[in-house]
Write a protein that holds these residues in place. Sequence first.
Motif, PDB file in Angstrom:
ATOM      1  N   GLY B  53       7.983   0.428  16.967  1.00  0.00           N
ATOM      2  CA  GLY B  53       7.703  -0.237  15.688  1.00  0.00           C
ATOM      3  C   GLY B  53       6.441   0.301  15.043  1.00  0.00           C
ATOM      4  O   GLY B  53       6.403   0.549  13.839  1.00  0.00           O
ATOM      5  N   VAL B  54       5.409   0.495  15.880  1.00  0.00           N
ATOM      6  CA  VAL B  54       4.145   1.027  15.370  1.00  0.00           C
ATOM      7  C   VAL B  54       4.356   2.440  14.833  1.00  0.00           C
ATOM      8  O   VAL B  54       3.884   2.790  13.754  1.00  0.00           O
ATOM      9  N   GLU B  55       5.105   3.249  15.574  1.00  0.00           N
ATOM     10  CA  GLU B  55       5.357   4.619  15.118  1.00  0.00           C
ATOM     11  C   GLU B  55       6.098   4.635  13.778  1.00  0.00           C
ATOM     12  O   GLU B  55       5.794   5.431  12.897  1.00  0.00           O
ATOM     13  N   THR B  56       7.077   3.746  13.637  1.00  0.00           N
ATOM     14  CA  THR B  56       7.840   3.678  12.390  1.00  0.00           C
ATOM     15  C   THR B  56       6.917   3.305  11.232  1.00  0.00           C
ATOM     16  O   THR B  56       6.976   3.920  10.158  1.00  0.00           O
ATOM     17  N   ALA B  57       6.055   2.299  11.444  1.00  0.00           N
ATOM     18  CA  ALA B  57       5.133   1.867  10.387  1.00  0.00           C
ATOM     19  C   ALA B  57       4.210   3.019   9.977  1.00  0.00           C
ATOM     20  O   ALA B  57       3.969   3.243   8.793  1.00  0.00           O
ATOM     21  N   LEU B  58       3.739   3.765  10.975  1.00  0.00           N
ATOM     22  CA  LEU B  58       2.792   4.841  10.669  1.00  0.00           C
ATOM     23  C   LEU B  58       3.485   6.021   9.991  1.00  0.00           C
ATOM     24  O   LEU B  58       2.903   6.691   9.148  1.00  0.00           O
ATOM     25  N   LYS B  59       4.748   6.255  10.362  1.00  0.00           N
ATOM     26  CA  LYS B  59       5.499   7.318   9.679  1.00  0.00           C
ATOM     27  C   LYS B  59       5.671   6.961   8.212  1.00  0.00           C
ATOM     28  O   LYS B  59       5.547   7.803   7.332  1.00  0.00           O
ATOM     29  N   LYS B  60       5.964   5.679   7.957  1.00  0.00           N
ATOM     30  CA  LYS B  60       6.108   5.199   6.581  1.00  0.00           C
ATOM     31  C   LYS B  60       4.779   5.393   5.835  1.00  0.00           C
ATOM     32  O   LYS B  60       4.766   5.866   4.690  1.00  0.00           O
ATOM     33  N   ALA B  61       3.671   5.046   6.509  1.00  0.00           N
ATOM     34  CA  ALA B  61       2.343   5.202   5.897  1.00  0.00           C
ATOM     35  C   ALA B  61       2.086   6.666   5.547  1.00  0.00           C
ATOM     36  O   ALA B  61       1.587   6.988   4.465  1.00  0.00           O
ATOM     37  N   ALA B  62       2.455   7.563   6.462  1.00  0.00           N
ATOM     38  CA  ALA B  62       2.216   8.990   6.238  1.00  0.00           C
ATOM     39  C   ALA B  62       3.063   9.491   5.071  1.00  0.00           C
ATOM     40  O   ALA B  62       2.582  10.210   4.197  1.00  0.00           O
ATOM     41  N   GLU B  63       4.330   9.088   5.042  1.00  0.00           N
ATOM     42  CA  GLU B  63       5.240   9.545   3.980  1.00  0.00           C
ATOM     43  C   GLU B  63       4.792   9.048   2.613  1.00  0.00           C
ATOM     44  O   GLU B  63       4.879   9.746   1.617  1.00  0.00           O
ATOM     45  N   LYS B  64       4.333   7.781   2.596  1.00  0.00           N
ATOM     46  CA  LYS B  64       4.035   7.152   1.309  1.00  0.00           C
ATOM     47  C   LYS B  64       2.639   7.461   0.802  1.00  0.00           C
ATOM     48  O   LYS B  64       2.401   7.457  -0.399  1.00  0.00           O
ATOM     49  N   LEU B  65       1.700   7.642   1.717  1.00  0.00           N
ATOM     50  CA  LEU B  65       0.311   7.713   1.257  1.00  0.00           C
ATOM     51  C   LEU B  65      -0.517   8.843   1.871  1.00  0.00           C
ATOM     52  O   LEU B  65      -1.235   9.538   1.169  1.00  0.00           O
ATOM     53  N   LEU B  66      -0.408   9.013   3.182  1.00  0.00           N
ATOM     54  CA  LEU B  66      -1.404   9.878   3.847  1.00  0.00           C
ATOM     55  C   LEU B  66      -1.125  11.363   3.648  1.00  0.00           C
ATOM     56  O   LEU B  66      -2.050  12.162   3.597  1.00  0.00           O
ATOM     57  N   ALA B  67       0.157  11.713   3.555  1.00  0.00           N
ATOM     58  CA  ALA B  67       0.493  13.134   3.423  1.00  0.00           C
ATOM     59  C   ALA B  67       1.286  13.374   2.145  1.00  0.00           C
ATOM     60  O   ALA B  67       2.029  12.505   1.698  1.00  0.00           O
ATOM     61  N   ASN B  68       1.095  14.531   1.568  1.00  0.00           N
ATOM     62  CA  ASN B  68       1.950  14.982   0.471  1.00  0.00           C
ATOM     63  C   ASN B  68       3.006  15.879   1.117  1.00  0.00           C
ATOM     64  O   ASN B  68       2.739  17.041   1.422  1.00  0.00           O
ATOM     65  N   THR B  69       4.180  15.320   1.339  1.00  0.00           N
ATOM     66  CA  THR B  69       5.164  16.022   2.181  1.00  0.00           C
ATOM     67  C   THR B  69       5.744  17.277   1.526  1.00  0.00           C
ATOM     68  O   THR B  69       6.488  18.018   2.158  1.00  0.00           O
ATOM     69  N   VAL B  70       5.407  17.496   0.262  1.00  0.00           N
ATOM     70  CA  VAL B  70       5.838  18.753  -0.378  1.00  0.00           C
ATOM     71  C   VAL B  70       5.066  19.926   0.226  1.00  0.00           C
ATOM     72  O   VAL B  70       5.631  20.989   0.476  1.00  0.00           O
ATOM     73  N   ILE B  71       3.795  19.702   0.481  1.00  0.00           N
ATOM     74  CA  ILE B  71       2.960  20.811   0.965  1.00  0.00           C
ATOM     75  C   ILE B  71       2.323  20.560   2.337  1.00  0.00           C
ATOM     76  O   ILE B  71       1.685  21.437   2.903  1.00  0.00           O
ATOM     77  N   GLU B  72       2.498  19.343   2.869  1.00  0.00           N
ATOM     78  CA  GLU B  72       1.825  19.026   4.129  1.00  0.00           C
ATOM     79  C   GLU B  72       2.781  18.521   5.207  1.00  0.00           C
ATOM     80  O   GLU B  72       3.780  17.874   4.904  1.00  0.00           O
ATOM     81  N   ASN B  73       2.455  18.820   6.426  1.00  0.00           N
ATOM     82  CA  ASN B  73       3.127  18.238   7.589  1.00  0.00           C
ATOM     83  C   ASN B  73       2.249  17.127   8.147  1.00  0.00           C
ATOM     84  O   ASN B  73       1.034  17.188   8.015  1.00  0.00           O
ATOM     85  N   TYR B  74       2.880  16.178   8.824  1.00  0.00           N
ATOM     86  CA  TYR B  74       2.051  15.174   9.494  1.00  0.00           C
ATOM     87  C   TYR B  74       2.562  14.962  10.905  1.00  0.00           C
ATOM     88  O   TYR B  74       3.697  15.297  11.234  1.00  0.00           O
ATOM     89  N   ARG B  75       1.680  14.418  11.727  1.00  0.00           N
ATOM     90  CA  ARG B  75       2.032  14.140  13.115  1.00  0.00           C
ATOM     91  C   ARG B  75       1.423  12.798  13.488  1.00  0.00           C
ATOM     92  O   ARG B  75       0.237  12.560  13.230  1.00  0.00           O
ATOM     93  N   VAL B  76       2.249  11.912  14.023  1.00  0.00           N
ATOM     94  CA  VAL B  76       1.787  10.590  14.411  1.00  0.00           C
ATOM     95  C   VAL B  76       1.665  10.544  15.931  1.00  0.00           C
ATOM     96  O   VAL B  76       2.605  10.897  16.634  1.00  0.00           O
ATOM     97  N   GLU B  77       0.499  10.149  16.434  1.00  0.00           N
ATOM     98  CA  GLU B  77       0.333   9.955  17.886  1.00  0.00           C
ATOM     99  C   GLU B  77      -0.144   8.535  18.113  1.00  0.00           C
ATOM    100  O   GLU B  77      -1.179   8.143  17.570  1.00  0.00           O
ATOM    101  N   VAL B  78       0.588   7.787  18.909  1.00  0.00           N
ATOM    102  CA  VAL B  78       0.108   6.465  19.303  1.00  0.00           C
ATOM    103  C   VAL B  78      -0.627   6.645  20.624  1.00  0.00           C
ATOM    104  O   VAL B  78      -0.071   7.181  21.579  1.00  0.00           O
ATOM    105  N   LEU B  79      -1.899   6.256  20.640  1.00  0.00           N
ATOM    106  CA  LEU B  79      -2.697   6.477  21.847  1.00  0.00           C
ATOM    107  C   LEU B  79      -2.464   5.340  22.831  1.00  0.00           C
ATOM    108  O   LEU B  79      -2.237   4.206  22.433  1.00  0.00           O
ATOM    109  N   PRO B  80      -2.520   5.640  24.108  1.00  0.00           N
ATOM    110  CA  PRO B  80      -2.221   4.606  25.102  1.00  0.00           C
ATOM    111  C   PRO B  80      -3.353   3.560  25.169  1.00  0.00           C
ATOM    112  O   PRO B  80      -4.442   3.801  24.708  1.00  0.00           O
TER     113      PRO B  80
END
Lengths: 80, 80
Positions: B53-80
């Motif tokens: 669930g946390v990963e899904t929320a963060l992917k949504k955050a990256a797609e919507k706000l943190l990264a410009n997916t036209v020119i940027e890649n993103y990577r989500v890591e949930v730390l233990p």
Amino acid sequence: MKARVTVTLKSGILDPQGKAIEGALRLLGIEGIASVRQGKVFDIEIADGDRAGVETALKKAAEKLLANTVIENYRVEVLP
Amino acid sequence: MKARVTVTLKSGILDPQGKAIEGALRLLGIEGIASVRQGKVFDIEIADGDRAGVETALKKAAEKLLANTVIENYRVEVLP
């Protein structure tokens, strides 16, 4: 040889940019965000050499240019 | 729960900031630097929940706000 230098704000240093992102994520309906802090990452391609030498060069780079050590921490990772 | 989202430019996208850093490192006498590319890192503190669930929320955050997916890649890591 690839390496990554990650520069993050020291704890205790205010991060208005992170705060703004935090607010924006809440407005976007992403729930459960407690805090966001933004940092920088430098992906560096460096000539092959012994690992220790490369790490030393990158630490020097971070101290001199990539990080402001008064307010920022840095971490050097040499990738295999 | 802590997580880190790393946003980097896609390969092929020009990075003038990285180029400037590369030049500056050379001027500082740090040898062997072949290329530098700058990216962003977001350290996020998020309410505990199931990892997926946390990963899904963060992917949504990256797609919507943190990264410009036209020119940027993103990577989500949930730390233990």
